[in-house]
Write a protein that holds these residues in place. Sequence first.
Motif, PDB file in Angstrom:
ATOM      1  N   TYR A 196      -8.622  -9.604   2.841  1.00 34.68           N
ATOM      2  CA  TYR A 196      -8.131  -9.759   4.203  1.00 34.68           C
ATOM      3  C   TYR A 196      -7.954  -8.416   4.902  1.00 34.68           C
ATOM      4  O   TYR A 196      -7.722  -7.398   4.264  1.00 34.68           O
ATOM      5  N   THR A 240       1.375 -12.774  10.035  1.00 34.34           N
ATOM      6  CA  THR A 240       1.315 -13.027   8.590  1.00 34.34           C
ATOM      7  C   THR A 240       1.197 -11.704   7.842  1.00 34.34           C
ATOM      8  O   THR A 240       0.447 -10.819   8.252  1.00 34.34           O
ATOM      9  N   HIS A 241       1.951 -11.589   6.759  1.00 40.04           N
ATOM     10  CA  HIS A 241       1.878 -10.373   5.952  1.00 40.04           C
ATOM     11  C   HIS A 241       0.684 -10.446   5.020  1.00 40.04           C
ATOM     12  O   HIS A 241       0.290 -11.526   4.578  1.00 40.04           O
ATOM     13  N   SER A 242       0.159  -9.297   4.697  1.00 45.02           N
ATOM     14  CA  SER A 242      -0.922  -9.236   3.730  1.00 45.02           C
ATOM     15  C   SER A 242      -0.390  -9.726   2.385  1.00 45.02           C
ATOM     16  O   SER A 242       0.672  -9.301   1.945  1.00 45.02           O
ATOM     17  N   PRO A 243      -1.088 -10.659   1.725  1.00 47.67           N
ATOM     18  CA  PRO A 243      -0.554 -11.168   0.470  1.00 47.67           C
ATOM     19  C   PRO A 243      -0.662 -10.117  -0.643  1.00 47.67           C
ATOM     20  O   PRO A 243      -1.459  -9.190  -0.530  1.00 47.67           O
ATOM     21  N   GLY A 244       0.127 -10.268  -1.675  1.00 48.16           N
ATOM     22  CA  GLY A 244       0.009  -9.361  -2.813  1.00 48.16           C
ATOM     23  C   GLY A 244       1.266  -8.582  -3.134  1.00 48.16           C
ATOM     24  O   GLY A 244       1.251  -7.723  -4.011  1.00 48.16           O
ATOM     25  N   LEU A 245       2.358  -8.888  -2.427  1.00 51.90           N
ATOM     26  CA  LEU A 245       3.590  -8.126  -2.667  1.00 51.90           C
ATOM     27  C   LEU A 245       4.748  -9.037  -3.061  1.00 51.90           C
ATOM     28  O   LEU A 245       4.991 -10.049  -2.425  1.00 51.90           O
ATOM     29  N   ILE A 246       5.435  -8.650  -4.142  1.00 55.37           N
ATOM     30  CA  ILE A 246       6.667  -9.331  -4.552  1.00 55.37           C
ATOM     31  C   ILE A 246       7.804  -8.316  -4.432  1.00 55.37           C
ATOM     32  O   ILE A 246       7.713  -7.213  -4.972  1.00 55.37           O
ATOM     33  N   THR A 301       4.593 -18.901   7.165  1.00 54.49           N
ATOM     34  CA  THR A 301       4.065 -17.534   7.163  1.00 54.49           C
ATOM     35  C   THR A 301       3.313 -17.217   5.878  1.00 54.49           C
ATOM     36  O   THR A 301       2.768 -16.126   5.734  1.00 54.49           O
ATOM     37  N   PHE A 303      -5.943 -21.226  -1.697  1.00 50.19           N
ATOM     38  CA  PHE A 303      -5.492 -20.680  -2.973  1.00 50.19           C
ATOM     39  C   PHE A 303      -4.341 -21.481  -3.594  1.00 50.19           C
ATOM     40  O   PHE A 303      -3.443 -21.960  -2.894  1.00 50.19           O
ATOM     41  N   ARG A 348      -1.596 -20.631  -6.600  1.00 52.55           N
ATOM     42  CA  ARG A 348      -1.133 -19.513  -7.432  1.00 52.55           C
ATOM     43  C   ARG A 348      -0.051 -19.997  -8.383  1.00 52.55           C
ATOM     44  O   ARG A 348       0.730 -20.889  -8.064  1.00 52.55           O
ATOM     45  N   PHE A 403       0.395  -7.814  -6.664  1.00 47.73           N
ATOM     46  CA  PHE A 403      -0.503  -8.682  -7.430  1.00 47.73           C
ATOM     47  C   PHE A 403      -1.827  -8.802  -6.691  1.00 47.73           C
ATOM     48  O   PHE A 403      -1.893  -8.566  -5.485  1.00 47.73           O
ATOM     49  N   ARG A 404      -2.875  -9.139  -7.406  1.00 47.48           N
ATOM     50  CA  ARG A 404      -4.192  -9.303  -6.786  1.00 47.48           C
ATOM     51  C   ARG A 404      -4.269 -10.689  -6.176  1.00 47.48           C
ATOM     52  O   ARG A 404      -4.057 -11.682  -6.853  1.00 47.48           O
ATOM     53  N   ASP A 405      -4.573 -10.740  -4.874  1.00 48.19           N
ATOM     54  CA  ASP A 405      -4.501 -12.027  -4.179  1.00 48.19           C
ATOM     55  C   ASP A 405      -5.815 -12.797  -4.206  1.00 48.19           C
ATOM     56  O   ASP A 405      -5.859 -13.953  -3.834  1.00 48.19           O
ATOM     57  N   GLY A 406      -6.913 -12.157  -4.621  1.00 48.57           N
ATOM     58  CA  GLY A 406      -8.184 -12.862  -4.729  1.00 48.57           C
ATOM     59  C   GLY A 406      -8.937 -12.991  -3.412  1.00 48.57           C
ATOM     60  O   GLY A 406     -10.034 -13.541  -3.390  1.00 48.57           O
ATOM     61  N   GLY A 407      -8.367 -12.501  -2.321  1.00 49.42           N
ATOM     62  CA  GLY A 407      -9.055 -12.536  -1.029  1.00 49.42           C
ATOM     63  C   GLY A 407      -9.409 -11.119  -0.606  1.00 49.42           C
ATOM     64  O   GLY A 407      -9.246 -10.171  -1.371  1.00 49.42           O
ATOM     65  N   HIS A 430       3.506 -12.642 -11.266  1.00 48.18           N
ATOM     66  CA  HIS A 430       2.348 -13.427 -10.830  1.00 48.18           C
ATOM     67  C   HIS A 430       1.417 -13.610 -12.020  1.00 48.18           C
ATOM     68  O   HIS A 430       1.052 -12.647 -12.691  1.00 48.18           O
ATOM     69  N   GLU A 439      11.403 -12.076  -2.322  1.00 43.38           N
ATOM     70  CA  GLU A 439      10.507 -12.511  -1.269  1.00 43.38           C
ATOM     71  C   GLU A 439       9.078 -12.185  -1.705  1.00 43.38           C
ATOM     72  O   GLU A 439       8.807 -11.078  -2.145  1.00 43.38           O
ATOM     73  N   ILE A 440       8.208 -13.171  -1.607  1.00 39.07           N
ATOM     74  CA  ILE A 440       6.822 -12.969  -2.029  1.00 39.07           C
ATOM     75  C   ILE A 440       5.909 -13.183  -0.832  1.00 39.07           C
ATOM     76  O   ILE A 440       5.986 -14.216  -0.170  1.00 39.07           O
ATOM     77  N   ASN A 441       5.032 -12.216  -0.556  1.00 38.28           N
ATOM     78  CA  ASN A 441       3.953 -12.434   0.404  1.00 38.28           C
ATOM     79  C   ASN A 441       2.840 -13.119  -0.380  1.00 38.28           C
ATOM     80  O   ASN A 441       1.986 -12.485  -0.969  1.00 38.28           O
ATOM     81  N   ALA A 442       2.899 -14.458  -0.404  1.00 36.15           N
ATOM     82  CA  ALA A 442       2.117 -15.209  -1.380  1.00 36.15           C
ATOM     83  C   ALA A 442       0.781 -15.702  -0.840  1.00 36.15           C
ATOM     84  O   ALA A 442      -0.225 -15.659  -1.535  1.00 36.15           O
ATOM     85  N   HIS A 443       0.790 -16.184   0.405  1.00 37.49           N
ATOM     86  CA  HIS A 443      -0.427 -16.801   0.958  1.00 37.49           C
ATOM     87  C   HIS A 443      -0.667 -16.295   2.378  1.00 37.49           C
ATOM     88  O   HIS A 443       0.222 -15.741   3.006  1.00 37.49           O
ATOM     89  N   ASN A 487      -4.410 -17.039 -10.180  1.00 39.45           N
ATOM     90  CA  ASN A 487      -4.936 -17.499  -8.887  1.00 39.45           C
ATOM     91  C   ASN A 487      -6.053 -18.486  -9.139  1.00 39.45           C
ATOM     92  O   ASN A 487      -6.859 -18.292 -10.029  1.00 39.45           O
ATOM     93  N   LEU A 518      -5.992 -11.466   9.169  1.00 42.62           N
ATOM     94  CA  LEU A 518      -4.905 -12.401   8.866  1.00 42.62           C
ATOM     95  C   LEU A 518      -4.442 -13.060  10.158  1.00 42.62           C
ATOM     96  O   LEU A 518      -4.586 -12.492  11.232  1.00 42.62           O
TER      97      LEU A 518
END
Lengths: 380, 339
Positions: free
Chosen positions: A227, A200-206, B236, B280, B282, A221-225, B299, B252-256, B302, A196
Amino acid sequence: MSTRTLPLVFINLGGEMLYILDQRLRAQNIPTDKAKKVMNDIITTMFNKKFLEELFKPQELYSKKALRTVFDRLAHASIMRLNQASMDKLYDLMTMAFKYQVLLCPRPKDILLVTFNHMDAIKEFVRDTPSILSQVDETYRQLIQIYTPLSCGEFQLIRQTLLIFFQDMHIRVSIFLKDKVQNSNGRFVLPTSGPLPYGTHSPGLIRMFSCNGEEVKRLQFRDGGNYTAALREGSFELFGDRVIKLGTNMYSVSRPVETHMSGTSKISSQRTKVNTIPNPLAKEELNLLAKLMGGLEIRKPSNTDSGFRVNLFATDEEEEEALISRPAELSYGVINIQATKDSQANAELVKIMGEFTESEEPVPSSSSKGDDLLAMMDGL
Amino acid sequence: MAKMYHREKSIQLKSSASALYNNLSVLRLAPRSLTHFAVVHANVVNLVSASWDGLNYSHRQLQSKEGNMATSSSLIMQAAWCVLPSRDLLVVASQKGIQMFESDGSIMVYWHALDTPETPTAKAIFARGIAAVKDKYICVGVSSGAVLVFDIPSKGSNITLSEVLEEHTEAVTDIGLECSGSAEYIADMVSADDSGLLCVWKSEGDFQLLNKIPGFDISCSSVKLWKGMVIAAYGTGQIRLYEGVTGILHAEINAHTRWIYSLDIAPFTGLLLSAAEDSFVRVWHLNTVPENNSVEIEHLYNECVTDTQICGAKFCDGDGYAFAVTGYDLSEIIRYTQA
């Protein structure tokens, strides 16, 4: 857009040019002393104080043509000569390499680390020549002073300006195709895996919070990458590990310089057409060019130096073929139209150059220098 | 995950999209009528009108022609339609100023020049961030941090600069208007800047600042306002949801993994679209829970647009049934509809 792009374009494209020339000089078995002279002469010209003063002034990134002309001049700053086809190819390779680096750099700010990778390599080329080295170091300090305080938003604007500059260029480059970082249509591969960007945070967390700031719910959630954790941040100091590899030398004797020029993809036919109607930009362009060129002090090869020609192709026949078969839309030779046909702009240029030589300290060859510039532009 | 959307035939553009935030605007005139798309390429705006069945297209290109043609034609930062009760206008924000056109791009009705110095300054000058607010205002952000408020008459070209909002100190990135269509929410507009600062505004007579939500020194590239909730996307790759009036962080969402370039919300269903340089797109579902003043996020979907740094993504309708995507160097608008 950003008025801070020109020094980065010049240094990074210049760096790529030096990588390629270094590799070709070795491949063509040019004697070490001559090869060394070429590299030293070009680097000395690149980091000329007066030239860089002009370069570092805030300004728009005007035109591909002006820049191409500057690099044409720079490549011929020594005893080495390149013919038209080789020069075209050299410029294609330089620009596609830097486009790749700008597109792929993880954060906008990392463009500076890409630049530092080029600067580090340039310093390595001249490590035995203290006078040139100190010239390069001076520019290095200037880069750090100007660019490190910029915000991420300003870096993003720089990056967006550069991407507009390189927009619609889809020339296929062998080394990129072999490494599978470029597709056959000329577009670069964008990975959805690997480290990454720093910070940057690893995606997939809400995460959801209550009114008093407590975390009340957490969803994945599944981010599709695919990383992996970010690497540490590269050093923005004069010395240090840049961590990212973009902008380092990708050529070696076993990975030679090659391009695929013929059969350019369908996309390249959609490239922006060069505007042929009289362009109000022409004056600004010539103005910029004259200013930059005024600072490029070219040392004429003396009688004792014997010049030689470097070929970016495997054989002379291939080189000749490339010149003939080059698609018209990839032609760079546009400056001459404006320098010769647009007499008003031409007069303007002469005037500008006149101002230039007057403001300069008297140099014996000041008048011939102006003639030289025009002659060179006409000769393009 | 079941495939929620499937890819439709793309719409070709006359020239490729530039890497600029929110580089796609969609105007839907009426059900079963034309849909208009606007995409910026350097100093040109590509306009495409598509029939509802996607079979017929018409193209138009707008050059950024400014008052003073002696200077160079300037690069465009954003083009967006502003929908007011009385009229729709196409607003083009560039390095030199702000142009407003009739919605089909045929006639320029207004030109506002930015104060540009003779020699370029270290800090770039441009306009960016466009939104229609309430019944008669169009707000446009500027690189100085100012938000210009234009008063738009129901017809004609007598447009006036009525107010300049000076709360941001960094370049404005985007402006969002309350899009739920309901009058029950206090805030009307949110503006964002390069430091991530969000300013929440209401417009009754004059514009009033309701709240400032501090940033984290990272640009907020796209911002929306829906049911009083500020939805902000950052460099970010994160999305944050705040209650506009209080600034309370809901989620807060770690989205991308790279800079988010565009957000959109389907106001009738609460679907949220986010798209980034990481290739991506989403789709999320937002649900406000008034009982405990909170929001729930789910979510849903994707889509990876292979090898494309996405620069624009918009729903094509208020329900989020279809969306459209643009990417840097790509000469097409890619469309997706629900399966």
